[in-house]
Design a protein around this motif. Structure first.
Motif, PDB file in Angstrom:
ATOM      1  N   TYR A  20       0.827  -1.202   0.000  1.00  0.00           N
ATOM      2  CA  TYR A  20       0.000   0.000   0.000  1.00  0.00           C
ATOM      3  C   TYR A  20       0.868   1.262   0.000  1.00  0.00           C
ATOM      4  O   TYR A  20       0.653   2.176  -0.796  1.00  0.00           O
ATOM      5  N   HIS A  21       1.821   1.309   0.902  1.00  0.00           N
ATOM      6  CA  HIS A  21       2.656   2.507   1.020  1.00  0.00           C
ATOM      7  C   HIS A  21       3.521   2.716  -0.223  1.00  0.00           C
ATOM      8  O   HIS A  21       3.753   3.858  -0.639  1.00  0.00           O
ATOM      9  N   LYS A  24       1.070   4.063  -2.865  1.00  0.00           N
ATOM     10  CA  LYS A  24       0.694   5.435  -2.512  1.00  0.00           C
ATOM     11  C   LYS A  24       1.846   6.381  -2.802  1.00  0.00           C
ATOM     12  O   LYS A  24       1.653   7.452  -3.400  1.00  0.00           O
ATOM     13  N   ALA A  25       3.045   5.997  -2.413  1.00  0.00           N
ATOM     14  CA  ALA A  25       4.214   6.838  -2.665  1.00  0.00           C
ATOM     15  C   ALA A  25       4.432   7.009  -4.156  1.00  0.00           C
ATOM     16  O   ALA A  25       4.731   8.113  -4.623  1.00  0.00           O
ATOM     17  N   HIS A  27       2.277   7.070  -6.453  1.00  0.00           N
ATOM     18  CA  HIS A  27       1.298   8.048  -6.921  1.00  0.00           C
ATOM     19  C   HIS A  27       1.777   9.466  -6.590  1.00  0.00           C
ATOM     20  O   HIS A  27       1.727  10.363  -7.437  1.00  0.00           O
ATOM     21  N   ASP A  28       2.253   9.664  -5.378  1.00  0.00           N
ATOM     22  CA  ASP A  28       2.739  10.981  -4.951  1.00  0.00           C
ATOM     23  C   ASP A  28       3.964  11.415  -5.756  1.00  0.00           C
ATOM     24  O   ASP A  28       4.109  12.593  -6.084  1.00  0.00           O
TER      25      ASP A  28
END
Length: 80
Positions: A20-21, A24-25, A27-28
């Motif tokens: 997940y992280h 998410k990262a 994407h950022d």
């Protein structure tokens, strides 16, 4: 393996968390690449692209491990 309140064993939970992280990262980091491109800092944009690729590879490896654990008695009731 211990199964916590989630129904997942600790290792599966940890893999899902890292996956997940990493996603998410990733994407950022797309925004970071755009920021560096807008600042005309290709070297920094390239760095962020490499970091994004590393996180993508990390998320993919987690996915492979989770698939491997899925259906095994090691994964806990939530994955089997």
């Amino acid at each position: 393996m211990a199964t916590g309140e989630t129904g997942f064993d600790d290792v599966t939970y940890d893999l899902v968390s890292v996956q997940y992280h990493s996603l998410k990262a990733g994407h950022d980091y797309g925004q970071y690449v755009r920021d560096a491109d807008n600042a005309e800092r290709q070297d920094i944009a390239d760095f962020f692209r490499r970091v994004m690729e590393e996180d993508s590879a990390r998320a993919k490896q987690c996915h492979e491990f989770i698939k491997e654990l899925s259906g095994s008695s090691q994964s806990g009731a939530a994955v089997t």
